[in-house]
Design a protein around this motif. Structure first.
Motif: not given
Length: 309
Positions: A49-54, A57-66, A68-71
């Motif tokens: 969720l913090l973008g520290l690990l990729a 598979s699958g997806q995660a969103r935090v406050l509508e942000l990705d 993996t791309t918007d860490a």
């Protein structure tokens, strides 16, 4: 808006160890408990969720942000309190929290001001210039919470915030977390393996086991009212227990609570008799309601059911 949303989120290490498996869940604003035994995948989920690990598979969103791309955008809006002791012993709390504020993008003067404010909130204002190496475990946990708060986040991710604390320290930390969520309007995800702690302060619960979703719901929906009234007074507990026993009511003690079984008619008479006793003894009533089954009891039932299958 969802705080967090995952869709078939999976994370494997080395192709052999699966930390998360097809995890799909939505997290609403509030104080949320993320629970599971050690090794269940809680810390892995937080790091994704913090973008520290990729994710594998699958997806995660935090406050509508990705993440993996918007860490960077995610971490600008999220405060993170890690589980492990990662504090520099030779810095003061004020220096450390100010530095983290600067890393978060705050100007120097604003970072110093916000650091003092955050340390005041966690009860370390008078000790803020002492070196962290001389702090107790409880004080170190509060420093970690202060640095998570310094940039005024929309969401806090707290990984085992009561780790290493004695019972009094755990109570103080839980009260502080609840106050942050209730008074500051910051949503909080509390990662813990201790169900009893989460139950005390959280609005909803996400339970994972072996990297899979076990249950996700509001706490009130997960528990059912029992046929026992729970009574708590701020003082005079022994006197009230004696008075109720004299009224031929069956009374048992559970910490500061007095538990009194109710009749099949819903317990109206028992409720009124307890209330009358409290009034006549002139005691400060803190709580009088039907006790709900504890979350830990539900999980114990689940484990027993699986063992018998």
């Amino acid at each position: 808006m969802n705080l967090i949303r995952t869709d078939a989120l999976t994370k494997t290490y080395g192709g052999r160890v699966t930390a998360l498996a097809d995890l799909t869940v939505e997290v609403q604003p509030g104080i949320v408990g993320l629970v599971g035994a050690n090794g269940a995948g809680k810390s892995t989920l937080i790091k994704i969720l913090l973008g520290l690990l990729a994710p594998t598979s699958g997806q995660a969103r935090v406050l509508e942000l990705d993440p993996t791309t918007d860490a960077d955008a995610v971490r600008a809006r999220v405060g993170y309190m890690p589980e492990n002791d990662c504090l520099p012993p030779d810095l003061s709390a004020a220096e450390f929290v100010t530095h983290l504020g600067r890393i978060s993008g705050l100007p120097r003067a604003a970072a110093r001001e916000r650091a003092s404010e955050a340390l005041r909130h966690v009860g370390l204002y008078e000790e803020r210039y002492r070196q962290i190496g001389g702090y107790s475990t409880g004080m170190k946990q509060r420093v970690k919470l202060a640095q998570a708060l310094v940039h005024d986040p929309d969401l806090l991710l707290l990984d085992e915030p009561t780790n290493g604390l004695d019972p009094a320290g755990r109570d103080a930390m839980l009260a502080l977390i609840h106050r942050i969520g209730a008074e500051f309007g910051i949503s909080v995800v509390v990662c813990s393996h201790l169900l009893g702690e989460v139950e005390r302060i959280c609005d909803s619960l996400i339970a994972i086991e072996g990297g899979r979703l076990l249950r996700s719901a509001q706490l009130a929906d997960m528990t059912t009212a029992s046929d026992v009234l729970a009574v708590e007074v701020s003082e005079g507990t022994e006197a009230l227990a004696a008075r109720l026993a004299a009224e031929d009511l069956l009374v048992t003690r559970e910490g500061q609570l007095l538990l009194v079984p109710v009749a099949a008619d819903g317990g109206t008479d028992v409720h009124d008799r307890i209330l009358t006793a409290v009034v006549e003894l002139d005691l400060p009533l803190h709580r009088l309601d039907q006790r709900r089954h504890r979350v830990a009891e539900l999980f114990a039932t689940t484990e027993d059911t699986r063992a018998n299958v």
